[in-house]
Design a protein around this motif. Structure first.
Motif, mmCIF file in Angstrom:
data_model
loop_
_atom_site.group_PDB
_atom_site.id
_atom_site.type_symbol
_atom_site.label_atom_id
_atom_site.label_comp_id
_atom_site.label_asym_id
_atom_site.label_seq_id
_atom_site.Cartn_x
_atom_site.Cartn_y
_atom_site.Cartn_z
ATOM 1 N N THR A 122 44.625 32.618 33.672
ATOM 2 C CA THR A 122 44.659 31.615 34.938
ATOM 3 C C THR A 122 43.324 31.019 35.559
ATOM 4 O OG1 THR A 122 44.655 33.298 36.921
ATOM 5 C CG2 THR A 122 47.038 32.812 35.853
ATOM 6 N N ASN A 123 42.205 31.554 35.222
ATOM 7 C CA ASN A 123 40.979 31.201 35.482
ATOM 8 C C ASN A 123 41.200 31.146 37.093
ATOM 9 O OD1 ASN A 123 38.173 30.730 34.977
ATOM 10 N ND2 ASN A 123 38.686 28.600 35.273
ATOM 11 N N ASN A 124 41.802 31.851 37.705
ATOM 12 C CA ASN A 124 41.951 31.990 39.359
ATOM 13 C C ASN A 124 40.771 32.843 39.776
ATOM 14 O OD1 ASN A 124 42.605 32.657 41.956
ATOM 15 N ND2 ASN A 124 44.554 32.116 41.739
ATOM 16 N N GLN A 125 39.835 32.239 40.525
ATOM 17 C CA GLN A 125 38.692 32.841 41.013
ATOM 18 C C GLN A 125 38.914 34.030 42.209
ATOM 19 O OE1 GLN A 125 35.289 32.025 40.259
ATOM 20 N NE2 GLN A 125 36.606 31.077 38.642
ATOM 21 N N LEU A 126 40.149 33.943 42.591
ATOM 22 C CA LEU A 126 40.327 35.182 43.588
ATOM 23 C C LEU A 126 40.250 36.432 42.613
ATOM 24 C CD1 LEU A 126 41.327 36.111 46.272
ATOM 25 C CD2 LEU A 126 43.651 35.805 45.511
ATOM 26 N N PHE A 127 41.146 36.488 41.519
ATOM 27 C CA PHE A 127 41.207 37.395 40.749
ATOM 28 C C PHE A 127 39.714 38.045 40.447
ATOM 29 C CE2 PHE A 127 45.246 35.698 39.122
ATOM 30 C CZ PHE A 127 45.980 36.050 40.311
ATOM 31 N N LYS A 128 38.954 37.297 39.773
ATOM 32 C CA LYS A 128 37.577 37.497 39.555
ATOM 33 C C LYS A 128 36.883 38.189 40.653
ATOM 34 C CE LYS A 128 33.152 35.603 37.868
ATOM 35 N NZ LYS A 128 32.464 34.257 37.668
ATOM 36 N N LEU A 129 37.142 37.542 41.814
ATOM 37 C CA LEU A 129 36.270 38.407 42.951
ATOM 38 C C LEU A 129 36.980 39.584 43.560
ATOM 39 C CD1 LEU A 129 35.985 35.138 45.313
ATOM 40 C CD2 LEU A 129 34.052 36.140 44.172
ATOM 41 N N MET A 130 38.262 39.723 43.360
ATOM 42 C CA MET A 130 38.740 41.011 43.649
ATOM 43 C C MET A 130 38.198 42.056 42.700
ATOM 44 S SD MET A 130 42.741 39.892 44.594
ATOM 45 C CE MET A 130 43.185 41.406 44.469
ATOM 46 N N LEU A 131 38.151 41.903 41.132
ATOM 47 C CA LEU A 131 37.345 42.746 40.416
ATOM 48 C C LEU A 131 36.025 43.013 40.727
ATOM 49 C CD1 LEU A 131 38.770 41.060 37.171
ATOM 50 C CD2 LEU A 131 39.472 43.237 37.910
ATOM 51 N N GLU A 132 35.199 41.857 41.022
ATOM 52 C CA GLU A 132 33.921 42.217 41.548
ATOM 53 C C GLU A 132 33.954 43.222 42.822
ATOM 54 O OE1 GLU A 132 30.210 39.676 43.645
ATOM 55 O OE2 GLU A 132 31.606 38.705 42.158
ATOM 56 N N LYS A 133 34.782 42.943 43.663
ATOM 57 C CA LYS A 133 34.871 43.800 44.958
ATOM 58 C C LYS A 133 35.250 45.267 44.570
ATOM 59 C CE LYS A 133 35.093 44.384 49.354
ATOM 60 N NZ LYS A 133 35.497 45.835 49.602
ATOM 61 N N ARG A 134 36.225 45.428 43.264
ATOM 62 C CA ARG A 134 36.598 46.828 43.029
ATOM 63 C C ARG A 134 35.415 47.508 42.709
ATOM 64 N NH1 ARG A 134 42.805 46.828 40.814
ATOM 65 N NH2 ARG A 134 43.858 45.931 42.897
ATOM 66 N N THR A 135 34.507 46.766 41.718
ATOM 67 C CA THR A 135 33.331 47.152 41.114
ATOM 68 C C THR A 135 32.320 47.803 42.123
ATOM 69 O OG1 THR A 135 33.764 45.722 39.007
ATOM 70 C CG2 THR A 135 31.636 46.680 39.322
ATOM 71 N N LEU A 136 32.171 46.954 43.192
ATOM 72 C CA LEU A 136 31.213 47.175 44.226
ATOM 73 C C LEU A 136 31.754 48.445 44.863
ATOM 74 C CD1 LEU A 136 30.331 43.667 45.221
ATOM 75 C CD2 LEU A 136 28.769 45.199 44.096
ATOM 76 N N ASP A 137 32.867 48.579 45.424
ATOM 77 C CA ASP A 137 33.298 49.814 46.127
ATOM 78 C C ASP A 137 33.290 50.710 45.143
ATOM 79 O OD1 ASP A 137 33.876 47.978 48.108
ATOM 80 O OD2 ASP A 137 36.185 47.786 48.059
#
Length: 531
Positions: free
Chosen positions: A397-412
């Motif tokens: 989908t190229n939805n940026q929300l999904f990308k950001l959520m993956l980034e947040k999980r990695t950081l957490d």
């Protein structure tokens, strides 16, 4: 009628019956009878608690009383050790002060058993529960060291269960390293990799004495310091462990005689047993941490996490109209509960919350699949919101929300598993991490690491590894000379991350395959290497 000092007369009313009963209760308080069910109560007096514990110990292990002795003087211990040397074998176990940390624990006493003798407990640090002072007639850690040294000098076979722990306890409290001939816990795992429990008590019940009632030290001595328990009572539990270990050893020796286990026995004796003490020393040595660097990294990554949260909030604002529109649909509050189309009101957990909790799989699934109408990407998890599903959804989908959520999980994960957690795992004694290395930690037989797991340090993130630092004693100063083999090195990993070699004015790096180079930098025209 009573006349006062002023001559006035007045009546004193009788005490009502209800008040008399209250007064009687105060004068004669009801005797509280404490039972085993009250052991968890913090209000139970220690004396009552110890009395109940004593009763339970004798109930479960009383049959061991005539076979158990408490060794209270050096001469008695010395004779016991000499008899064990003559026999050629002794089982040893240790009891600590309610602690599982060998580096900081106190040794309550070792437990020993040699065939032909009674199972024995040697109290060292038991105290009077009333005064808190050491009880008389106990031995010392130095007594244990000197007597156990005789076992080493005479090549006596030492049997243990989970010997790695006992080895570390004795090393840290008595300053002696005992060679372990046989570990019955490891042997149990090798005899049957599907063994449901390799614990000593369960193994003894399964293999030796099925009539033995199940028990554990935590249950027997619930909510008390082991040091306050009478050594004669504590011995029934402690010394029995040594006896069980020896009995289990004899059973395992016979089991290994099976021709089909010939190769397994070879691996056990020539690979598994020799590495027990090696691994114990590794764990005692520990792994150093650069706490200053870890703190700087924590600040950096918390800021990155906060920034990621802000960007997620911005994306959520963009889809807010979709969310509000969906809330007005029947789907938001109703669900089908039968094939006939019967509907019911969704429970509170099934409804969308305000604000949406993105860390809740249920809430996130509603957002992803019901509101955003995202396609199903997994037949196994049709409404999955894990890393794999979010990664597939972002690619589709190229939805940026999904990308950001993956980034947040990695950081957490980096924060919660490594950056913030590892410094808290450092031992208070030396500031190092002392994880467990388990030689039989997996069904495949490979080593595993736990408490914490240091075999999962991320390779992709180059900023985590510099948290680990060699002790100052292992930092070496060397100068280049013609005998050193040098290789061009464009980037070098330092405590500040990866930097260009030219920034440190270093054009080459020393490669030593026999040592792991932790850090390298230029200081006064010398190359400082941490290994």
């Amino acid at each position: 009628m009573i006349k006062s000092i002023w001559g006035d007369e007045f009546n004193i009313e009788e005490t009502p019956l209800k008040d008399k009963k209250i007064l009687n209760k105060i004068k004669k308080p009801k005797q509280v009878v404490w039972t085993e069910a009250n052991l968890k109560s913090k209000n139970m007096p220690l004396e009552d608690r110890l009395n109940i514990i004593t009763s339970n110990v004798y109930k479960i292990l009383g049959k061991q009383a005539e076979n158990t002795i408490v060794i209270r003087n050096r001469d008695e211990l010395h004779q016991y050790i000499l008899n064990a040397i003559n026999f050629g074998r002794i089982a040893i176990d240790t009891e600590t002060n309610n602690s599982l940390d060998p580096l900081t624990c106190s040794l309550m006493g070792p437990c020993i058993y040699s065939k032909g003798q009674k199972q024995a407990y040697i109290p060292i640090n038991h105290i009077d529960y009333k005064t808190g002072k050491l009880l008389p007639n106990q031995l010392t850690e130095n007594d244990i060291k000197e007597e156990f040294q005789l076992l080493i000098d005479n090549n006596t076979k030492i049997i243990m269960h989970n010997g790695k722990f006992d080895y570390k306890v004795i090393h840290c409290t008595c300053n002696i390293d005992l060679p372990i001939y046989w570990d019955t816990m490891i042997a149990a795992r090798m005899l049957d990799e599907n063994e449901p429990s390799a614990g000593l008590k369960q193994q003894y019940i399964d293999k030796i004495d099925s009539s033995q009632e199940k028990y554990s030290i935590d249950k027997l001595f619930e909510n008390v310091l082991y040091a306050t328990v009478d050594p004669d009572v504590f011995a029934l539990y402690a010394a029995t462990d040594a006896m069980m270990t020896d009995k289990l050893y004899e059973w395992q020796v016979e089991a290994f005689k099976n021709e089909n286990l010939k190769n397994v026995y070879n691996v056990f004796m020539n690979i598994e047993m020799p590495i027990v003490t090696v691994v114990a020393k590794m764990e005692l040595e520990g792994i150093g941490l650069d706490l200053d660097y870890a703190n700087r990294l924590s600040i950096k990554y918390h800021k990155l996490s906060e920034d990621c949260n802000n960007r997620i909030n911005q994306e959520m604002i963009k889809i807010l109209p979709l969310i509000e529109e969906w809330k007005l649909t029947p789907e938001a509050n109703e669900k089908s509960v039968s094939k006939t189309g019967k509907v019911a009101i969704k429970s509170k957990k099934e409804q969308l919350e305000d604000p949406i909790k993105l860390d809740s799989p249920t809430q996130l699934a509603i957002l992803v699949y019901d509101i955003l109408k995202s396609p199903q990407v997994s037949t196994k998890s049709p409404r999955g919101t894990g890393v794999d599903e979010l990664t597939s959804l972002y690619r589709k989908t190229n939805n940026q929300l999904f990308k950001l959520m993956l980034e947040k999980r990695t950081l957490d994960k980096l924060l919660n598993t490594f950056i913030d957690k590892l410094p808290n795992d450092a031992n208070i004694k030396d500031g190092k991490i002392h994880c467990q290395f388990n030689s039989l930690g997996t069904d495949t037989g490979r080593f595993s690491s736990s408490s914490p797991n240091l075999q999962q340090i991320p390779r992709a993130n180059i900023e985590i590894k510099p948290m680990f630092r060699a002790p100052t004693s292992q930092i070496k100063e060397i100068e280049f000379d013609s005998q050193l083999e040098l290789f061009p090195y464009e980037e070098i990993e330092t405590d500040k991350g990866w930097v260009k070699a030219k920034d440190l004015k270093i054009n080459y790096c020393i490669i030593d395959c026999n040592k792991i180079i932790k850090n390298i930098y230029n200081q006064n025209n010398k190359i400082i290497i941490e290994i």
